[in-house]
Design a protein around this motif. Structure first.
Motif, PDB file in Angstrom:
ATOM      1  N   ILE A  80      -2.514  -2.930  12.735  1.00 42.75           N
ATOM      2  CA  ILE A  80      -1.812  -2.561  11.510  1.00 42.75           C
ATOM      3  C   ILE A  80      -1.668  -1.052  11.431  1.00 42.75           C
ATOM      4  O   ILE A  80      -2.367  -0.312  12.129  1.00 42.75           O
ATOM      5  CB  ILE A  80      -2.550  -3.074  10.246  1.00 42.75           C
ATOM      6  CG1 ILE A  80      -3.996  -2.538  10.194  1.00 42.75           C
ATOM      7  CG2 ILE A  80      -2.527  -4.597  10.193  1.00 42.75           C
ATOM      8  CD1 ILE A  80      -4.764  -2.903   8.940  1.00 42.75           C
ATOM      9  N   ARG A  81      -0.775  -0.593  10.580  1.00 44.91           N
ATOM     10  CA  ARG A  81      -0.589   0.840  10.382  1.00 44.91           C
ATOM     11  C   ARG A  81      -1.594   1.357   9.357  1.00 44.91           C
ATOM     12  O   ARG A  81      -2.141   0.588   8.557  1.00 44.91           O
ATOM     13  CB  ARG A  81       0.840   1.116   9.908  1.00 44.91           C
ATOM     14  CG  ARG A  81       1.853   0.719  10.955  1.00 44.91           C
ATOM     15  CD  ARG A  81       3.262   1.065  10.602  1.00 44.91           C
ATOM     16  NE  ARG A  81       3.455   1.398   9.200  1.00 44.91           N
ATOM     17  CZ  ARG A  81       4.590   1.327   8.565  1.00 44.91           C
ATOM     18  NH1 ARG A  81       5.658   0.939   9.201  1.00 44.91           N
ATOM     19  NH2 ARG A  81       4.690   1.645   7.295  1.00 44.91           N
ATOM     20  N   SER A  82      -1.810   2.648   9.352  1.00 43.39           N
ATOM     21  CA  SER A  82      -2.780   3.235   8.426  1.00 43.39           C
ATOM     22  C   SER A  82      -2.317   3.137   6.979  1.00 43.39           C
ATOM     23  O   SER A  82      -3.128   3.288   6.067  1.00 43.39           O
ATOM     24  CB  SER A  82      -3.071   4.692   8.792  1.00 43.39           C
ATOM     25  OG  SER A  82      -1.883   5.448   8.724  1.00 43.39           O
ATOM     26  N   GLU A  83      -1.044   2.853   6.745  1.00 47.08           N
ATOM     27  CA  GLU A  83      -0.527   2.695   5.385  1.00 47.08           C
ATOM     28  C   GLU A  83      -0.630   1.253   4.896  1.00 47.08           C
ATOM     29  O   GLU A  83      -0.143   0.923   3.806  1.00 47.08           O
ATOM     30  CB  GLU A  83       0.948   3.128   5.317  1.00 47.08           C
ATOM     31  CG  GLU A  83       1.220   4.549   5.710  1.00 47.08           C
ATOM     32  CD  GLU A  83       1.360   4.717   7.228  1.00 47.08           C
ATOM     33  OE1 GLU A  83       1.813   3.772   7.920  1.00 47.08           O
ATOM     34  OE2 GLU A  83       0.992   5.791   7.724  1.00 47.08           O
ATOM     35  N   ALA A  84      -1.248   0.395   5.661  1.00 49.21           N
ATOM     36  CA  ALA A  84      -1.322  -1.028   5.317  1.00 49.21           C
ATOM     37  C   ALA A  84      -1.989  -1.226   3.958  1.00 49.21           C
ATOM     38  O   ALA A  84      -2.961  -0.545   3.616  1.00 49.21           O
ATOM     39  CB  ALA A  84      -2.097  -1.786   6.390  1.00 49.21           C
ATOM     40  N   SER A  85      -1.461  -2.162   3.206  1.00 49.08           N
ATOM     41  CA  SER A  85      -2.021  -2.490   1.892  1.00 49.08           C
ATOM     42  C   SER A  85      -3.311  -3.293   2.072  1.00 49.08           C
ATOM     43  O   SER A  85      -3.563  -3.845   3.155  1.00 49.08           O
ATOM     44  CB  SER A  85      -1.017  -3.313   1.094  1.00 49.08           C
ATOM     45  OG  SER A  85      -0.915  -4.612   1.638  1.00 49.08           O
ATOM     46  N   PRO A  86      -4.117  -3.400   1.011  1.00 50.14           N
ATOM     47  CA  PRO A  86      -5.321  -4.238   1.108  1.00 50.14           C
ATOM     48  C   PRO A  86      -4.996  -5.687   1.498  1.00 50.14           C
ATOM     49  O   PRO A  86      -5.748  -6.311   2.238  1.00 50.14           O
ATOM     50  CB  PRO A  86      -5.917  -4.162  -0.296  1.00 50.14           C
ATOM     51  CG  PRO A  86      -5.463  -2.826  -0.809  1.00 50.14           C
ATOM     52  CD  PRO A  86      -4.080  -2.654  -0.256  1.00 50.14           C
ATOM     53  N   ASP A  87      -3.877  -6.204   1.019  1.00 43.68           N
ATOM     54  CA  ASP A  87      -3.491  -7.567   1.397  1.00 43.68           C
ATOM     55  C   ASP A  87      -3.143  -7.649   2.879  1.00 43.68           C
ATOM     56  O   ASP A  87      -3.453  -8.641   3.540  1.00 43.68           O
ATOM     57  CB  ASP A  87      -2.307  -8.042   0.556  1.00 43.68           C
ATOM     58  CG  ASP A  87      -2.698  -8.320  -0.897  1.00 43.68           C
ATOM     59  OD1 ASP A  87      -3.890  -8.589  -1.141  1.00 43.68           O
ATOM     60  OD2 ASP A  87      -1.819  -8.262  -1.767  1.00 43.68           O
ATOM     61  N   ASP A  88      -2.506  -6.594   3.413  1.00 40.43           N
ATOM     62  CA  ASP A  88      -2.195  -6.556   4.846  1.00 40.43           C
ATOM     63  C   ASP A  88      -3.477  -6.508   5.672  1.00 40.43           C
ATOM     64  O   ASP A  88      -3.575  -7.155   6.716  1.00 40.43           O
ATOM     65  CB  ASP A  88      -1.329  -5.347   5.189  1.00 40.43           C
ATOM     66  CG  ASP A  88       0.062  -5.420   4.578  1.00 40.43           C
ATOM     67  OD1 ASP A  88       0.538  -6.537   4.282  1.00 40.43           O
ATOM     68  OD2 ASP A  88       0.660  -4.336   4.383  1.00 40.43           O
ATOM     69  N   VAL A  89      -4.451  -5.737   5.204  1.00 37.53           N
ATOM     70  CA  VAL A  89      -5.741  -5.643   5.902  1.00 37.53           C
ATOM     71  C   VAL A  89      -6.416  -7.005   5.912  1.00 37.53           C
ATOM     72  O   VAL A  89      -6.903  -7.468   6.947  1.00 37.53           O
ATOM     73  CB  VAL A  89      -6.647  -4.577   5.249  1.00 37.53           C
ATOM     74  CG1 VAL A  89      -8.051  -4.630   5.834  1.00 37.53           C
ATOM     75  CG2 VAL A  89      -6.051  -3.186   5.402  1.00 37.53           C
ATOM     76  N   ARG A  90      -6.431  -7.653   4.749  1.00 40.29           N
ATOM     77  CA  ARG A  90      -7.060  -8.974   4.641  1.00 40.29           C
ATOM     78  C   ARG A  90      -6.367  -9.973   5.572  1.00 40.29           C
ATOM     79  O   ARG A  90      -7.031 -10.724   6.292  1.00 40.29           O
ATOM     80  CB  ARG A  90      -6.999  -9.465   3.194  1.00 40.29           C
ATOM     81  CG  ARG A  90      -7.755 -10.749   2.965  1.00 40.29           C
ATOM     82  CD  ARG A  90      -7.764 -11.210   1.507  1.00 40.29           C
ATOM     83  NE  ARG A  90      -8.302 -10.192   0.626  1.00 40.29           N
ATOM     84  CZ  ARG A  90      -7.578  -9.546  -0.301  1.00 40.29           C
ATOM     85  NH1 ARG A  90      -6.314  -9.816  -0.467  1.00 40.29           N
ATOM     86  NH2 ARG A  90      -8.144  -8.636  -1.068  1.00 40.29           N
ATOM     87  N   ALA A  91      -5.054  -9.980   5.571  1.00 37.37           N
ATOM     88  CA  ALA A  91      -4.311 -10.914   6.429  1.00 37.37           C
ATOM     89  C   ALA A  91      -4.567 -10.635   7.907  1.00 37.37           C
ATOM     90  O   ALA A  91      -4.745 -11.571   8.706  1.00 37.37           O
ATOM     91  CB  ALA A  91      -2.815 -10.824   6.124  1.00 37.37           C
ATOM     92  N   ALA A  92      -4.611  -9.362   8.272  1.00 42.16           N
ATOM     93  CA  ALA A  92      -4.867  -9.002   9.672  1.00 42.16           C
ATOM     94  C   ALA A  92      -6.277  -9.418  10.090  1.00 42.16           C
ATOM     95  O   ALA A  92      -6.491  -9.904  11.203  1.00 42.16           O
ATOM     96  CB  ALA A  92      -4.665  -7.502   9.874  1.00 42.16           C
ATOM     97  N   PHE A  93      -7.243  -9.242   9.193  1.00 39.43           N
ATOM     98  CA  PHE A  93      -8.614  -9.642   9.502  1.00 39.43           C
ATOM     99  C   PHE A  93      -8.695 -11.155   9.698  1.00 39.43           C
ATOM    100  O   PHE A  93      -9.322 -11.641  10.636  1.00 39.43           O
ATOM    101  CB  PHE A  93      -9.574  -9.194   8.396  1.00 39.43           C
ATOM    102  CG  PHE A  93     -10.988  -9.656   8.595  1.00 39.43           C
ATOM    103  CD1 PHE A  93     -11.740  -9.213   9.672  1.00 39.43           C
ATOM    104  CD2 PHE A  93     -11.580 -10.537   7.712  1.00 39.43           C
ATOM    105  CE1 PHE A  93     -13.048  -9.633   9.868  1.00 39.43           C
ATOM    106  CE2 PHE A  93     -12.887 -10.962   7.890  1.00 39.43           C
ATOM    107  CZ  PHE A  93     -13.619 -10.513   8.963  1.00 39.43           C
ATOM    108  N   HIS A  94      -8.040 -11.899   8.833  1.00 42.95           N
ATOM    109  CA  HIS A  94      -8.075 -13.357   8.969  1.00 42.95           C
ATOM    110  C   HIS A  94      -7.398 -13.810  10.260  1.00 42.95           C
ATOM    111  O   HIS A  94      -7.878 -14.739  10.921  1.00 42.95           O
ATOM    112  CB  HIS A  94      -7.456 -14.027   7.741  1.00 42.95           C
ATOM    113  CG  HIS A  94      -8.341 -13.953   6.538  1.00 42.95           C
ATOM    114  ND1 HIS A  94      -9.419 -14.781   6.350  1.00 42.95           N
ATOM    115  CD2 HIS A  94      -8.325 -13.118   5.474  1.00 42.95           C
ATOM    116  CE1 HIS A  94     -10.041 -14.470   5.225  1.00 42.95           C
ATOM    117  NE2 HIS A  94      -9.388 -13.461   4.668  1.00 42.95           N
ATOM    118  N   ALA A  95      -6.312 -13.158  10.615  1.00 47.76           N
ATOM    119  CA  ALA A  95      -5.656 -13.483  11.890  1.00 47.76           C
ATOM    120  C   ALA A  95      -6.575 -13.157  13.066  1.00 47.76           C
ATOM    121  O   ALA A  95      -6.658 -13.913  14.039  1.00 47.76           O
ATOM    122  CB  ALA A  95      -4.338 -12.718  12.013  1.00 47.76           C
TER     123      ALA A  95
END
Length: 177
Positions: free
Chosen positions: A24-39
């Motif tokens: 993910i990019r450093s500008e990722a939202s908390p929801d993007d972080v959560r989704a990336a972690f789950h993936a």
């Protein structure tokens, strides 16, 4: 996932930033972080690799622990700010790691009034109930919010934020009567 793939991840693990780890990019939202972690968990959760040889299970476990560390840092705004500052301070060095005790979670460093109730939840099963409760509170449906908070508290017992939210909702209901 092949044996070579696992050991290649392990080989480059110390060279990756937490953002690169999740893709993910450093500008990722908390929801993007959560989704990336789950993936990421879909591929590297140790329970998915129980049939592998011990050496591969150990490698997967190490990778997963780093991902958990990354998620804890990137999902906390204070720790994430500190991490981002360390990355920009010395971009040529290996990425900084922020480690925690295996038995503790870092204390939340949130600005008062900006936190989401679901971010204070420790048990994943309680998260949707906390999220829905906060939505209902905003919408003014306090009775339904109380039901959601009761469920969240059941799923994540002794969570101070959930208990406080439930007390607040109960007090608001008492005022209405």
């Amino acid at each position: 996932m092949s044996e070579e793939f696992v050991f290649e991840w392990l080989r480059v693990l110390d060279e990756l930033t937490y953002y690169e780890l999740f893709g993910i990019r450093s500008e990722a939202s908390p929801d993007d972080v959560r989704a990336a972690f789950h993936a990421f968990c879909d591929a590297f959760h140790p329970d998915r690799h129980f049939a592998r040889p011990a050496e591969e299970r150990s490698a997967v476990s190490t990778i997963f622990k780093r991902a958990t560390e990354a998620y804890l840092v990137l999902s906390d705004s204070g720790l994430r700010g500190h991490y981002d500052a360390s990355l920009t301070a010395d971009a040529s060095a290996l990425p900084q790691r922020i480690s925690f005790s295996s038995r503790s979670r870092p204390p939340p460093s949130r600005v008062a009034g900006t936190e989401k109730l679901e971010d204070s939840v420790r048990a994943p099963a309680a998260r949707p109930f906390a999220r829905r409760a906060q939505e209902l509170i905003r919408a003014g449906d306090i009775r339904q919010a109380k039901l959601q908070l009761v469920m969240a508290n059941h799923m994540d017992p002794q969570n101070q934020a959930l208990e406080a939210a439930l007390r607040d909702v109960e007090a608001r209901l008492a005022e209405r009567k």
